[in-house]
Scaffold this active site. Structure first.
Site, PDB file in Angstrom:
ATOM      1  N   PRO A  88     -20.501  34.589  33.829  1.00 44.43           N
ATOM      2  CG  PRO A  88     -18.397  35.334  33.546  1.00 44.43           C
ATOM      3  CD  PRO A  88     -19.644  35.957  33.958  1.00 44.43           C
ATOM      4  CD  GLU A 115     -11.334  41.207  33.557  1.00 46.64           C
ATOM      5  OE1 GLU A 115     -11.164  39.880  33.570  1.00 46.64           O
ATOM      6  OE2 GLU A 115     -11.783  41.895  32.440  1.00 46.64           O
ATOM      7  NE  ARG A 153     -40.259  31.943  21.275  1.00 44.13           N
ATOM      8  CZ  ARG A 153     -40.634  31.832  20.138  1.00 44.13           C
ATOM      9  NH1 ARG A 153     -40.555  33.157  19.440  1.00 44.13           N
ATOM     10  NH2 ARG A 153     -41.287  30.885  19.680  1.00 44.13           N
ATOM     11  CG  ASP A 168     -40.924  26.968  19.590  1.00 43.97           C
ATOM     12  OD1 ASP A 168     -40.550  26.618  18.588  1.00 43.97           O
ATOM     13  OD2 ASP A 168     -41.077  27.974  20.084  1.00 43.97           O
TER      14      ASP A 168
HETATM   15  C1  9D3 Z   1     -11.493  34.267  34.077  1.00 40.30           C
HETATM   16  C2  9D3 Z   1     -11.905  35.797  33.973  1.00 40.30           C
HETATM   17  N1  9D3 Z   1     -12.928  36.035  33.133  1.00 40.30           N
HETATM   18  C3  9D3 Z   1     -13.929  34.817  33.270  1.00 40.30           C
HETATM   19  C4  9D3 Z   1     -13.953  33.914  32.069  1.00 40.30           C
HETATM   20  C5  9D3 Z   1     -13.723  37.354  33.353  1.00 40.30           C
HETATM   21  C6  9D3 Z   1     -14.719  37.709  32.850  1.00 40.30           C
HETATM   22  C7  9D3 Z   1     -15.118  37.509  31.563  1.00 40.30           C
HETATM   23  C8  9D3 Z   1     -16.341  38.140  31.082  1.00 40.30           C
HETATM   24  C9  9D3 Z   1     -15.717  38.244  33.585  1.00 40.30           C
HETATM   25  C10 9D3 Z   1     -16.621  38.951  33.273  1.00 40.30           C
HETATM   26  C11 9D3 Z   1     -17.046  38.688  32.087  1.00 40.30           C
HETATM   27  C12 9D3 Z   1     -18.383  39.207  31.189  1.00 40.30           C
HETATM   28  N2  9D3 Z   1     -19.279  38.364  31.297  1.00 40.30           N
HETATM   29  C13 9D3 Z   1     -20.411  38.345  31.676  1.00 40.30           C
HETATM   30  O1  9D3 Z   1     -20.592  39.232  32.510  1.00 40.30           O
HETATM   31  C14 9D3 Z   1     -21.345  37.235  31.384  1.00 40.30           C
HETATM   32  C15 9D3 Z   1     -21.414  36.199  30.376  1.00 40.30           C
HETATM   33  C16 9D3 Z   1     -20.534  35.873  29.666  1.00 40.30           C
HETATM   34  O2  9D3 Z   1     -19.201  36.400  29.454  1.00 40.30           O
HETATM   35  N3  9D3 Z   1     -20.752  34.471  29.019  1.00 40.30           N
HETATM   36  C17 9D3 Z   1     -21.798  33.933  29.012  1.00 40.30           C
HETATM   37  N4  9D3 Z   1     -22.837  34.328  29.941  1.00 40.30           N
HETATM   38  C18 9D3 Z   1     -22.546  35.471  30.450  1.00 40.30           C
HETATM   39  S1  9D3 Z   1     -23.692  36.092  31.597  1.00 40.30           S
HETATM   40  C19 9D3 Z   1     -22.766  37.467  32.084  1.00 40.30           C
END
Ligand code: 9D3
Length: 244
Positions: A88, A115, A153, A168
Site C-alpha cells: 500500500p 501488517e 492483455r 483501448d
Molecule cells: C497504516 C497501516 N496499514 C496501511 C494502510 C497497514 C496495512 C494495510 C494493508 C498493511 C498491509 C496491508 C495489506 N495490503 C497490501 O498488502 C497491499 C495493498 C493494499 O492494501 N491496497 C492497495 N494496494 C495494495 S498492494 C498490497
C-alpha cells in the site's frame, strides 16, 4: 512471459488463472505463472514467516529470511531483474506502469500479508513497490492478480480480438464511449441514430466526442494528455452544454 509470485496463499491464484482470458493465455503458453510459498523456506519447526514488530504495535510483520530465500530460489528460472513488492506504500499502478512491466521477459511479484513486511525486503530484495489504489486490502494477492491480468492483455495473442487492444489505445487513457447492442429501443430508450446508420467516419468521430464528454464529466484529471483535434471536440461539447 514468465511471472513468479511469492505468496503465503497460492490457492488464491488457482481459479483466476484457469478461467477466461488468463486461462487461455496460460493454456497457449503465452504466460507462465508459478507460485512460491515463503513458508516452504522457513527453517524452524513451526515454519514461522511472521513476528511481532520491533517497537510494539498491533499485528505481525513478515520476516526477512523466508522472503529472501523464496526470491533467491528463483534465480536460474527467473532473471529477477524486476522484483515487485505489492505494497500500500508503493507507487500507484497505471496503464503506463503496466505497459512498462509488460516489456520485461519475466517478473517476480512479492505479496505481503499481516501488517506488512520487514522494511529490508523493500530496501534490498525488491526493485519496485506498487499499490493498486488508496484503499485497504488484506494482502498483496489480489493486487498481484490485477497486475498479471493487466500485463497479460499487452502480450501479443492474449486478447484474441486485436481490435479490442487497438480500441483501448485509441481511447489512450480516456474513458470509453457509450456502448449499445440490440434491441434498438428498450423501455423507451433509443440507441443513438449515428451508431445504426453505418457511416464509419461519423461513428468514429461520435465515439471520440462521447469519450471526451464522459471523461470531462467524470474524470477531468485524465484530459491533460489530449490532442488539438480533441480540444476542438471539447469546445463543441462546451458550447452544446451552454445552450442546453
Ligand atoms: C497504516 C497501516 N496499514 C496501511 C494502510 C497497514 C496495512 C494495510 C494493508 C498493511 C498491509 C496491508 C495489506 N495490503 C497490501 O498488502 C497491499 C495493498 C493494499 O492494501 N491496497 C492497495 N494496494 C495494495 S498492494 C498490497
Amino acid at each position: 512471459m514468465r511471472i513468479d509470485v511469492v505468496t503465503l496463499f497460492p490457492e488464491l491464484f488457482e481459479a483466476p488463472l484457469r478461467a477466461s482470458l488468463l486461462g487461455k493465455a496460460v493454456e497457449k503458453g503465452l504466460l507462465t505463472v508459478q507460485c512460491t510459498n515463503p513458508r516452504d523456506f522457513a527453517t524452524d519447526k513451526h515454519r514461522t514467516v511472521d513476528d511481532a514488530p520491533f517497537g510494539g504495535g498491533p499485528g505481525m510483520v513478515m520476516k526477512c529470511e523466508p522472503l529472501f530465500a523464496a526470491v533467491e530460489s528463483l534465480r536460474g528460472t527467473n532473471s529477477c531483474a524486476r522484483v515487485i513488492l505489492m505494497s500500500p506504500r508503493g507507487r500507484r499502478l497505471t496503464q503506463d506502469v503496466v505497459r512498462e512491466l509488460a516489456q520485461q521477459p519475466d517478473l517476480v511479484l512479492v505479496c505481503a500479508r499481516y501488517e506488512g513486511v520487514d522494511e529490508r525486503v523493500g530496501q534490498a530484495l525488491c526493485t519496485d513497490e506498487i499499490s493498486v489504489g488508496d484503499y485497504v486490502l488484506s494482502g498483496g494477492e489480489l493486487p498481484a492478480l490485477t497486475i498479471i491480468e493487466a500485463i497479460s492483455r499487452m502480450i501479443p495473442g492474449v486478447v484474441g480480438d486485436f481490435e479490442s487492444v487497438e480500441t483501448d489505445s485509441f481511447y489512450g487513457g480516456l474513458l470509453g464511449a457509450p456502448q449499445y447492442t440490440r434491441p434498438p429501443e428498450f423501455r423507451g430508450m433509443e440507441v443513438p441514430a449515428v451508431l445504426r446508420e453505418g457511416n464509419h467516419a461519423a461513428i468514429r468521430r461520435w465515439r471520440r466526442k462521447e469519450a471526451l464528454r464522459a471523461t470531462r464529466a467524470r474524470r477531468p484529471d485524465l484530459l491533460e494528455r489530449c490532442s488539438d483535434e480533441d480540444k476542438k471536440l471539447l469546445d463543441e461539447i462546451e458550447r452544446e452544454e451552454r445552450t442546453e
